[in-house]
Scaffold this motif. Structure first.
Motif, PDB file in Angstrom:
ATOM      1  N   PHE A 168       0.836  -1.523  -0.515  1.00 32.99           N
ATOM      2  CA  PHE A 168      -0.027   0.218   0.154  1.00 32.99           C
ATOM      3  C   PHE A 168       1.493   1.558   0.408  1.00 32.99           C
ATOM      4  N   VAL A 169       1.662   1.674   1.061  1.00 28.55           N
ATOM      5  CA  VAL A 169       2.972   2.439   0.912  1.00 28.55           C
ATOM      6  C   VAL A 169       3.631   2.197  -0.624  1.00 28.55           C
ATOM      7  N   HIS A 170       3.992   1.459  -1.141  1.00 30.03           N
ATOM      8  CA  HIS A 170       4.617   1.492  -2.497  1.00 30.03           C
ATOM      9  C   HIS A 170       3.072   2.274  -3.525  1.00 30.03           C
ATOM     10  N   GLY A 171       2.219   2.586  -3.231  1.00 31.84           N
ATOM     11  CA  GLY A 171       1.532   2.548  -4.140  1.00 31.84           C
ATOM     12  C   GLY A 171       0.696   4.233  -4.127  1.00 31.84           C
ATOM     13  N   LEU A 172       0.517   4.276  -2.271  1.00 33.68           N
ATOM     14  CA  LEU A 172       1.145   6.121  -2.415  1.00 33.68           C
ATOM     15  C   LEU A 172       2.103   6.641  -2.475  1.00 33.68           C
ATOM     16  N   VAL A 173       3.605   6.370  -2.813  1.00 31.81           N
ATOM     17  CA  VAL A 173       4.576   6.861  -3.289  1.00 31.81           C
ATOM     18  C   VAL A 173       5.361   6.433  -4.094  1.00 31.81           C
ATOM     19  N   PRO A 174       4.935   7.919  -5.112  1.00 31.09           N
ATOM     20  CA  PRO A 174       5.102   7.357  -6.817  1.00 31.09           C
ATOM     21  C   PRO A 174       7.082   7.449  -6.727  1.00 31.09           C
ATOM     22  N   GLU A 175       7.685   8.723  -6.188  1.00 28.68           N
ATOM     23  CA  GLU A 175       8.761   8.741  -6.017  1.00 28.68           C
ATOM     24  C   GLU A 175       9.361   7.008  -6.193  1.00 28.68           C
ATOM     25  N   LEU A 204      10.466   6.410   3.233  1.00 29.80           N
ATOM     26  CA  LEU A 204       8.734   5.891   3.399  1.00 29.80           C
ATOM     27  C   LEU A 204       7.320   6.250   3.248  1.00 29.80           C
ATOM     28  N   ALA A 205       7.612   8.509   4.074  1.00 33.14           N
ATOM     29  CA  ALA A 205       6.299   8.689   4.284  1.00 33.14           C
ATOM     30  C   ALA A 205       6.304  10.095   5.122  1.00 33.14           C
ATOM     31  N   ASP A 206       5.827  10.948   4.491  1.00 31.18           N
ATOM     32  CA  ASP A 206       6.599  12.714   4.368  1.00 31.18           C
ATOM     33  C   ASP A 206       6.213  12.363   5.680  1.00 31.18           C
TER      34      ASP A 206
END
Length: 286
Positions: free
Chosen positions: A87-94, A105-107
């Motif tokens: 899920f995190v991989h899908g939220l962070v396009p970078e 992995l998150a702001d």
């Protein structure tokens, strides 16, 4: 289902799992590179996470009881961890273009720390939980009892339970005591009270002296002969033993001749002997 159908079903399952692993492999590979893994480690990282899920699934099919519950918890935990990282991989396009900052992995900093901790702890957890599951599988002793034996054991336990709760054994019947009659109705012996019934298999303890009945003797137990007074008994004994010698004048002989009790026979014997001695003295004096 026949054997061919089962083989096709297993083959389809393996194909679906393989494709799902390929999709998850992409996300886990990128997450591993972000948290600092090199190319080789990032390639092996998906096998560490999803591979332990497969191991835990096999363990749940082999183990039972608490060990099976433990394998299910490991399977659920690593499935949830893989889902979160995907899920995190899908939220962070970078991550897809590998332009994300290293270790981010998150702001939001608390969320980033938690995600990095999760991603880096999964390999260590795979070593611990994987070793534990393998040890449990190797030491597991399957239950070889067949269904027929289990059914027989259950029936035996039920039968034992029924026997423990069965009705008590019937009491032994009390034999009727015969009525004891004396030759003399005056000397009728009182009947003893019947003892209480004792259950079968129980040894009665030594009791005290038997109790005597204090109630009135029923009319059916009485002799039909009329009651004789002591004077009547003495008169009858005197007439019966008139021609007896002194040696023949015994209590047993008097008892049989007069049909009275032993106690009365002794009393009559003494009285008759006293009379004979008195008659002898009178004759000597005359």
């Amino acid at each position: 289902m026949n054997r061919k159908g089962k083989i096709l079903l297993v083959a389809a399952l393996v194909a679906v799992v393989g494709m799902a692993f390929r999709v998850s492999w992409n996300a886990l590979h990128d997450v591993a590179r972000t948290v600092g893994a090199d190319a080789t480690a990032a390639t092996l990282y998906p096998f560490v996470v999803d591979g332990l899920m497969a191991l835990a699934l096999v363990a749940t099919l082999v183990l039972d009881g608490n060990a099976r519950k433990f394998a299910l918890k490991v399977l659920a935990g690593y499935t949830l961890a893989s889902l979160v990282l995907n899920f995190v991989h899908g939220l962070v396009p970078e991550m897809h273009g590998k332009s994300v900052d290293w270790g981010r992995l998150a702001d939001w900093d608390p969320a980033n720390v938690a995600l990095v901790l999760l991603a880096t702890s999964l390999p260590v957890g795979s070593i611990y939980f994987g070793s534990d599951l393998v040890a449990k599988v190797l030491h597991h002793q399957p239950d070889t009892t067949t269904d027929a034996e289990k059914s027989t054991q259950i029936e035996a336990e039920r039968s034992t339970s029924d026997l423990r709760e069965s009705t008590p054994a019937p009491l032994a019947p009390v034999a009727e005591l015969p009525l004891i009659e004396s030759a003399d109705p005056v000397d009728t012996v009182a009947l003893e009270e019947p003892t209480e019934a004792v259950p079968v298999g129980v040894v009665a303890a030594d009791s005290a002296s038997p109790r005597r009945a204090t109630g009135r003797v029923p009319d059916a137990a009485r002799t039909p002969r009329p009651t004789r007074t002591p004077e009547q008994l003495l008169s009858e004994a005197r007439s019966v033993t008139a021609d007896w010698s002194d040696e023949a004048l015994t209590a047993e002989a008097i008892r049989k001749a007069v049909r009275t009790s032993a106690a009365n026979a002794r009393t009559l014997r003494d009285a008759l002997r006293a009379e004979r001695e008195a008659d002898g003295l009178d004759e000597a004096a005359a």
